[in-house]
Motif scaffolding. Structure first.
Motif, PDB file in Angstrom:
ATOM      1  N   ALA A 168      33.403  60.784  54.300  1.00  0.00           N
ATOM      2  CA  ALA A 168      33.868  61.258  53.285  1.00  0.00           C
ATOM      3  C   ALA A 168      33.316  61.845  51.513  1.00  0.00           C
ATOM      4  O   ALA A 168      32.987  62.945  51.229  1.00  0.00           O
ATOM      5  N   GLY A 169      32.148  60.943  51.312  1.00  0.00           N
ATOM      6  CA  GLY A 169      31.310  61.290  49.954  1.00  0.00           C
ATOM      7  C   GLY A 169      32.451  60.332  49.307  1.00  0.00           C
ATOM      8  O   GLY A 169      33.467  60.712  48.933  1.00  0.00           O
ATOM      9  N   PRO A 170      31.887  59.957  47.994  1.00  0.00           N
ATOM     10  CA  PRO A 170      31.905  59.730  46.827  1.00  0.00           C
ATOM     11  C   PRO A 170      33.995  60.843  46.110  1.00  0.00           C
ATOM     12  O   PRO A 170      34.316  59.866  46.351  1.00  0.00           O
ATOM     13  N   ASP A 171      33.915  62.215  46.360  1.00  0.00           N
ATOM     14  CA  ASP A 171      34.717  62.997  46.620  1.00  0.00           C
ATOM     15  C   ASP A 171      35.961  62.432  47.342  1.00  0.00           C
ATOM     16  O   ASP A 171      37.124  63.417  46.278  1.00  0.00           O
ATOM     17  N   ARG A 226      28.709  63.903  65.018  1.00  0.00           N
ATOM     18  CA  ARG A 226      29.121  63.599  63.819  1.00  0.00           C
ATOM     19  C   ARG A 226      30.312  63.961  63.722  1.00  0.00           C
ATOM     20  O   ARG A 226      31.199  64.023  63.762  1.00  0.00           O
ATOM     21  N   GLU A 227      30.015  65.004  62.725  1.00  0.00           N
ATOM     22  CA  GLU A 227      30.598  66.189  62.742  1.00  0.00           C
ATOM     23  C   GLU A 227      31.755  66.719  63.166  1.00  0.00           C
ATOM     24  O   GLU A 227      32.357  67.424  63.374  1.00  0.00           O
ATOM     25  N   ALA A 228      30.682  66.942  64.877  1.00  0.00           N
ATOM     26  CA  ALA A 228      31.506  68.303  65.635  1.00  0.00           C
ATOM     27  C   ALA A 228      32.688  66.811  66.111  1.00  0.00           C
ATOM     28  O   ALA A 228      33.830  67.243  66.370  1.00  0.00           O
ATOM     29  N   ILE A 229      32.582  66.253  66.411  1.00  0.00           N
ATOM     30  CA  ILE A 229      33.682  64.721  67.418  1.00  0.00           C
ATOM     31  C   ILE A 229      34.886  64.843  65.653  1.00  0.00           C
ATOM     32  O   ILE A 229      35.714  64.993  66.098  1.00  0.00           O
ATOM     33  N   ALA A 230      34.298  64.876  65.018  1.00  0.00           N
ATOM     34  CA  ALA A 230      35.562  64.568  63.406  1.00  0.00           C
ATOM     35  C   ALA A 230      36.406  65.448  63.294  1.00  0.00           C
ATOM     36  O   ALA A 230      37.519  65.655  63.491  1.00  0.00           O
ATOM     37  N   ALA A 231      36.145  66.604  64.223  1.00  0.00           N
ATOM     38  CA  ALA A 231      36.265  67.692  63.635  1.00  0.00           C
ATOM     39  C   ALA A 231      37.334  68.294  64.458  1.00  0.00           C
ATOM     40  O   ALA A 231      38.763  68.439  64.649  1.00  0.00           O
ATOM     41  N   GLN A 232      36.762  67.180  65.703  1.00  0.00           N
ATOM     42  CA  GLN A 232      37.832  67.795  66.834  1.00  0.00           C
ATOM     43  C   GLN A 232      38.863  66.662  67.072  1.00  0.00           C
ATOM     44  O   GLN A 232      40.123  67.104  67.377  1.00  0.00           O
ATOM     45  N   ILE A 265      37.807  51.434  59.718  1.00  0.00           N
ATOM     46  CA  ILE A 265      38.132  52.684  60.380  1.00  0.00           C
ATOM     47  C   ILE A 265      38.228  53.435  58.551  1.00  0.00           C
ATOM     48  O   ILE A 265      38.252  54.914  58.442  1.00  0.00           O
ATOM     49  N   THR A 266      39.095  52.540  57.651  1.00  0.00           N
ATOM     50  CA  THR A 266      38.910  53.084  56.791  1.00  0.00           C
ATOM     51  C   THR A 266      38.169  53.004  55.728  1.00  0.00           C
ATOM     52  O   THR A 266      37.153  54.014  55.295  1.00  0.00           O
ATOM     53  N   ALA A 267      37.367  52.122  55.518  1.00  0.00           N
ATOM     54  CA  ALA A 267      35.322  51.834  56.037  1.00  0.00           C
ATOM     55  C   ALA A 267      34.942  53.520  55.959  1.00  0.00           C
ATOM     56  O   ALA A 267      34.437  53.993  54.581  1.00  0.00           O
ATOM     57  N   SER A 268      34.826  53.009  57.218  1.00  0.00           N
ATOM     58  CA  SER A 268      34.218  54.333  57.984  1.00  0.00           C
ATOM     59  C   SER A 268      33.837  55.978  57.027  1.00  0.00           C
ATOM     60  O   SER A 268      33.545  57.239  56.633  1.00  0.00           O
ATOM     61  N   ALA A 269      35.712  55.801  56.998  1.00  0.00           N
ATOM     62  CA  ALA A 269      36.193  57.355  56.485  1.00  0.00           C
ATOM     63  C   ALA A 269      35.524  57.713  55.133  1.00  0.00           C
ATOM     64  O   ALA A 269      35.173  59.218  54.983  1.00  0.00           O
ATOM     65  N   ILE A 308      38.024  47.428  49.128  1.00  0.00           N
ATOM     66  CA  ILE A 308      37.924  48.036  50.344  1.00  0.00           C
ATOM     67  C   ILE A 308      36.604  49.124  49.334  1.00  0.00           C
ATOM     68  O   ILE A 308      35.940  49.580  50.203  1.00  0.00           O
ATOM     69  N   THR A 309      36.765  49.899  48.888  1.00  0.00           N
ATOM     70  CA  THR A 309      36.913  51.314  48.303  1.00  0.00           C
ATOM     71  C   THR A 309      35.758  51.243  47.942  1.00  0.00           C
ATOM     72  O   THR A 309      34.290  51.291  47.516  1.00  0.00           O
ATOM     73  N   ARG A 310      36.113  49.505  46.760  1.00  0.00           N
ATOM     74  CA  ARG A 310      35.011  49.569  45.624  1.00  0.00           C
ATOM     75  C   ARG A 310      33.970  48.819  46.547  1.00  0.00           C
ATOM     76  O   ARG A 310      32.610  48.880  47.069  1.00  0.00           O
ATOM     77  N   HIS A 311      34.288  47.363  47.128  1.00  0.00           N
ATOM     78  CA  HIS A 311      33.095  47.439  47.905  1.00  0.00           C
ATOM     79  C   HIS A 311      32.329  48.421  49.209  1.00  0.00           C
ATOM     80  O   HIS A 311      30.846  48.069  49.470  1.00  0.00           O
ATOM     81  N   VAL A 312      32.806  49.687  49.708  1.00  0.00           N
ATOM     82  CA  VAL A 312      32.015  50.500  49.960  1.00  0.00           C
ATOM     83  C   VAL A 312      31.160  50.898  49.667  1.00  0.00           C
ATOM     84  O   VAL A 312      29.704  51.183  49.713  1.00  0.00           O
ATOM     85  N   ARG A 313      31.516  51.473  48.325  1.00  0.00           N
ATOM     86  CA  ARG A 313      31.241  51.889  47.373  1.00  0.00           C
ATOM     87  C   ARG A 313      29.898  51.151  46.877  1.00  0.00           C
ATOM     88  O   ARG A 313      28.380  51.328  47.037  1.00  0.00           O
ATOM     89  N   GLU A 314      29.470  49.754  47.216  1.00  0.00           N
ATOM     90  CA  GLU A 314      28.894  49.493  46.633  1.00  0.00           C
ATOM     91  C   GLU A 314      27.545  48.823  47.750  1.00  0.00           C
ATOM     92  O   GLU A 314      26.526  48.170  47.688  1.00  0.00           O
ATOM     93  N   GLN A 315      28.228  48.275  48.903  1.00  0.00           N
ATOM     94  CA  GLN A 315      27.539  48.094  49.983  1.00  0.00           C
ATOM     95  C   GLN A 315      27.310  48.680  50.801  1.00  0.00           C
ATOM     96  O   GLN A 315      27.606  48.205  52.398  1.00  0.00           O
ATOM     97  N   PRO A 316      27.220  50.754  50.910  1.00  0.00           N
ATOM     98  CA  PRO A 316      27.378  51.749  51.273  1.00  0.00           C
ATOM     99  C   PRO A 316      26.429  51.238  53.476  1.00  0.00           C
ATOM    100  O   PRO A 316      27.254  51.741  54.365  1.00  0.00           O
ATOM    101  N   ALA A 317      25.660  50.694  53.254  1.00  0.00           N
ATOM    102  CA  ALA A 317      24.612  50.348  54.185  1.00  0.00           C
ATOM    103  C   ALA A 317      25.278  49.659  55.327  1.00  0.00           C
ATOM    104  O   ALA A 317      25.524  49.530  56.229  1.00  0.00           O
ATOM    105  N   HIS A 318      25.873  48.246  54.403  1.00  0.00           N
ATOM    106  CA  HIS A 318      27.121  47.309  55.191  1.00  0.00           C
ATOM    107  C   HIS A 318      27.607  48.304  56.537  1.00  0.00           C
ATOM    108  O   HIS A 318      27.814  47.267  57.554  1.00  0.00           O
TER     109      HIS A 318
END
Lengths: 210, 210
Positions: free
Chosen positions: A177-180, B124-130, A169-173, A98-108
């Motif tokens: 979260a960004g790469p870090d 989005r950020e406001a919802i995530a925080a809550q 949910i994981t992909a969205s998170a 999942i992590t790899r796919h999300v990083r490769e195709q974030p827009a999808h």
DNA sequence: TGTACATCAGTGAACGCGCGTTCACTGATGTAC
DNA sequence: TGTACATCAGTGAACGCGCGTTCACTGATGTAC
């Protein structure tokens, strides 16, 4: 009958794809219901009028984007289901995929997460239908595993849906979260999956489901 | 110092609330990023210019809407956490509470589900925080239960987040399903919760989490 | 209490702008013979 | 192969419209004395 694909059709498909790609790119920072037709054609390098040769309107383009986007998710699900071995290792690999796919195709992934509950009804329904199909595929795969002995169809589908929802949910998170933040999100995702797996192993111990 | 609240302030708050209510109503069938300022003021019965006496723009109104809307979710979470008794009954009651709240305040839940991954970053950020706050509250409540003996802070938060995410998913599924689908969505939600609860009870049996 | 001035929530006119959609068109591609 | 005609993806001009934002304003409410 001469040409299987003519020059015309090839060029038309190219333009259509340019429109879809342009739209997906623009959707990184906005949602479909605020996406403008002229905005898309400008990014794709054609006149606004040309748009109508391919789609009735933005909603129709959205539905087409769902089909295209979910093909990429479908591949990922297939790869996850193909994993075998000790459940702890499988779980690790699944989250890694999942992590790899999300990083490769974030827009999808962003598109699906955003429009799953978005403002365009037709697109919402198209996504719901595809995710339902995924849940059924996962359920069918689960049915073949020894841990599923004695499970009803309904319960398998419930579990399949749970996995699919968690994937989204994981992909969205990850995207938020960004790469870090990947490592931390992956860590939590693994724990959630482990908890669900434990629940699965003890499902038939509990009281009869109502 | 005479008046604690003057006529002016009262009227201003009334207009502000009218704007928020009008916006929430309009958001039933579209998303925030396509919501027009003039559209909101028209529905609220004030001139477009008046809008700026209350908010900088639509995004700021969205953030205000998050605060207001999540107060209602907060009450629901409190009610769920206050439930006691046999885990099967609690689980039933929790799903019942969600169902009732969704039917009473559909616009609130729809807004949160839609904008959680929507096109307006500040919202989005406001919802995530809550939602993060909610997960922490649930984790704190879980910590007090005997089933959580030996659980780390991190694992409690993982579980709290899992419950909160599922609450949002369930609410969203109810909205999509319509009143006739409530029973079926509730049935699946109960099973998912039961599975998670079973996983919880066996959490410490498994291999040490990594 | 009464008066004179200050504040400020909401008004209404005006602006420039980009939107979605229409229309007749062009010229490359496709087809029939 | 060559010619004459049909198709149709993409063009460019034009349209009416609603948008967000500005501005000077009004008149009820608030404040100072």
């Amino acid at each position: 009958m001469s040409h299987i694909v003519g020059i015309r059709q090839t060029q038309k498909l190219k333009t259509r794809q340019a429109l879809l790609d342009a739209a997906l790119g623009l959707l990184e920072h906005q949602s479909l219901s605020s996406l403008g037709l002229r905005e898309v054609t400008r990014a794709a390098g054609v006149t606004p009028t040309a748009f109508y040769r391919h789609f009735d309107g933005i909603a129709a383009l959205g539905v087409a984007l769902v089909e295209q986007t979910l093909d990429s998710l479908h591949g990922m699900i297939g790869a996850i289901l193909a994993e075998t071995g000790d459940s702890e290792v499988r779980l690790d690999r699944s989250v890694g995929l999942i992590t790899r796919h999300v990083r490769e195709q974030p827009a999808h992934f962003r598109f699906i997460a955003r429009e799953q509950h978005g403002g365009v009804g037709a697109v919402r329904e198209a996504i719901a239908a595809q995710l339902q199909r995924f849940a059924e595929e996962v359920a069918a795969a689960l049915a073949g595993e020894p841990e599923s002995r004695g499970w009803s169809e309904e319960d398998l589908l419930m579990l399949g849906g749970l996995y699919v929802d968690h994937m989204v949910i994981t992909a969205s998170a990850m995207l938020d979260a960004g790469p870090d933040g990947d490592r931390s999100v992956a860590r939590t995702a693994r724990r959630r999956l482990r908890l669900v797996t434990l629940g699965r192993l003890h499902w038939l111990d509990g009281p009869a489901p109502s």
